[in-house]
Design an enzyme around this catalytic site. Sequence first.
Site, PDB file in Angstrom:
ATOM      1  N   LYS A  13      11.808  43.985  16.826  1.00 52.33           N
ATOM      2  CA  LYS A  13      11.773  45.400  17.217  1.00 52.33           C
ATOM      3  C   LYS A  13      13.097  46.049  16.843  1.00 52.33           C
ATOM      4  O   LYS A  13      14.120  45.380  16.656  1.00 52.33           O
ATOM      5  CB  LYS A  13      11.508  45.564  18.717  1.00 52.33           C
ATOM      6  N   ASP A  63      12.948  43.406  27.867  1.00 58.67           N
ATOM      7  CA  ASP A  63      12.145  44.025  26.808  1.00 58.67           C
ATOM      8  C   ASP A  63      10.932  43.192  26.426  1.00 58.67           C
ATOM      9  O   ASP A  63      10.213  43.522  25.488  1.00 58.67           O
ATOM     10  CB  ASP A  63      13.005  44.302  25.569  1.00 58.67           C
TER      11      ASP A  63
END
Length: 267
Positions: A8, A132
Amino acid sequence: MVLFPHAKINIGLFITKKRKDGFHDLETCFFPVPWTDILEITPASEFSFSSSGLEISGAIENNLCYRAYELLRQDHAFPPVHIHLHKIIPMGAGLGGGSSDAAFTLMGLRDLFQLPLTNEDLQPYAAKLGSDCAFFLSNQAAFGKGKGDVLSPIDASLKGKFLVLLYPAVGISTAEAYAGVTPAKAPVDLRKAILKADWKETISNDFEKSIFPHYPLLASLKEEMYTLGASYAAMSGSGSTIFGIFDKKIDPPAGWADYTVWSGLVH
């Protein structure tokens, strides 16, 4: 079962508050990137873990794939497995590779043993593995609040863009990154700003303010991205990966030969 945990990047990252639990509240936009590890999960007589590619250090008890396996087994009965991780995404690079491996382990075990769990059901497990981690349960851009674990989808995409990620192997610990940050209210409404075109002028990463003076190489690499024609460039997360978003393919400069570089068109 073979899975491909993806990386990401963070587009925008504002540290807004120091929490009583020692963590920080933040606002950020997560975008999936098709740079992947390779994860294989197979039934076995007893649990085992192996790896190849980039070296993974530390005790097995701290490995996020193992922790995901143990966490899910606390509530659901399924046989032992062998997990093999071919590590490609650099570690400690602000790309979320370890969190992605953990999330994909949860989904892989769920699918392999047909556990009656949705991705939403897996979110509480993911939250225990990393701030996350829950983002990687769905392959779409998301706005993150809280520790980064309060997620909501955003109607934004990098589809059709040429993305370049450059990891110069500069080690920045999370503690070091947060030590130089002074929490403050986000200067823009990030959810709205991400839907507009002027990211360079309005969206930033708070970590750059304190990290770049100590690591001038990172600042120069960001500027080089703009020199090469990037529409937007920034450090991802707490670093040290620098990424650039381009409208067309570029060839990495010869000076990047000593760095880890991933580039590709986002589909």
